[in-house]
Write a protein that holds these residues in place. Structure first.
Motif, PDB file in Angstrom:
ATOM      1  N   SER A  16       0.833  -1.205   0.000  1.00  0.00           N
ATOM      2  CA  SER A  16       0.000   0.000   0.000  1.00  0.00           C
ATOM      3  C   SER A  16       0.869   1.257   0.000  1.00  0.00           C
ATOM      4  CB  SER A  16      -0.925  -0.013   1.217  1.00  0.00           C
ATOM      5  OG  SER A  16      -1.650   1.180   1.298  1.00  0.00           O
ATOM      6  N   GLU A  17       1.925   1.238   0.808  1.00  0.00           N
ATOM      7  CA  GLU A  17       2.837   2.393   0.853  1.00  0.00           C
ATOM      8  C   GLU A  17       3.555   2.567  -0.477  1.00  0.00           C
ATOM      9  OE1 GLU A  17       5.231   1.396   4.229  1.00  0.00           O
ATOM     10  OE2 GLU A  17       3.734   2.118   5.669  1.00  0.00           O
TER      11      GLU A  17
ATOM     12  N   THR B 164       1.113   4.056  -2.978  1.00  0.00           N
ATOM     13  CA  THR B 164       0.911   5.487  -2.719  1.00  0.00           C
ATOM     14  C   THR B 164       2.071   6.304  -3.276  1.00  0.00           C
ATOM     15  OG1 THR B 164      -0.391   5.007  -0.741  1.00  0.00           O
ATOM     16  CG2 THR B 164       0.568   7.202  -0.901  1.00  0.00           C
ATOM     17  N   LYS B 165       3.304   5.821  -3.057  1.00  0.00           N
ATOM     18  CA  LYS B 165       4.485   6.531  -3.576  1.00  0.00           C
ATOM     19  C   LYS B 165       4.468   6.558  -5.098  1.00  0.00           C
ATOM     20  CE  LYS B 165       9.362   7.247  -3.318  1.00  0.00           C
ATOM     21  NZ  LYS B 165       9.288   8.109  -4.461  1.00  0.00           N
TER      22      LYS B 165
END
Length: 83
Positions: free
Chosen positions: A49-50, A53-54
């Protein structure tokens, strides 16, 4: 003797051959393993998820640069020698 297969393993056959204490211990061990596996999956999902997002932020920045035309000004007028 009747067996049921779970995930290609005769899990139910094993449980039928045990007394109650052994069966409970076996089930507790399997439950603990599944809890660890679930936690590991949660960590991986959070990392993905991170990363997503990036990547979305990077893509938005690149689209902004392209729309603003700032990237096109720095391009050379001739082809590089490797063409």
């Amino acid at each position: 003797r009747q067996c049921w297969w779970v995930a290609s393993l005769p899990a139910i056959c094993i449980l039928q051959d045990m007394n109650d204490a052994e069966r409970l211990t076996h089930l507790e061990e399997r439950y603990a393993h599944l809890q660890r596996h679930s936690l590991e999956q949660d960590k991986v999902m959070l990392g993905l998820s991170e990363a997503l997002t990036k990547l979305q932020q990077d893509l938005a920045a690149l689209r902004g640069q392209r729309a603003g035309g700032s990237e096109g000004d720095d391009l050379p007028a001739e082809r590089p020698p490797h063409y």
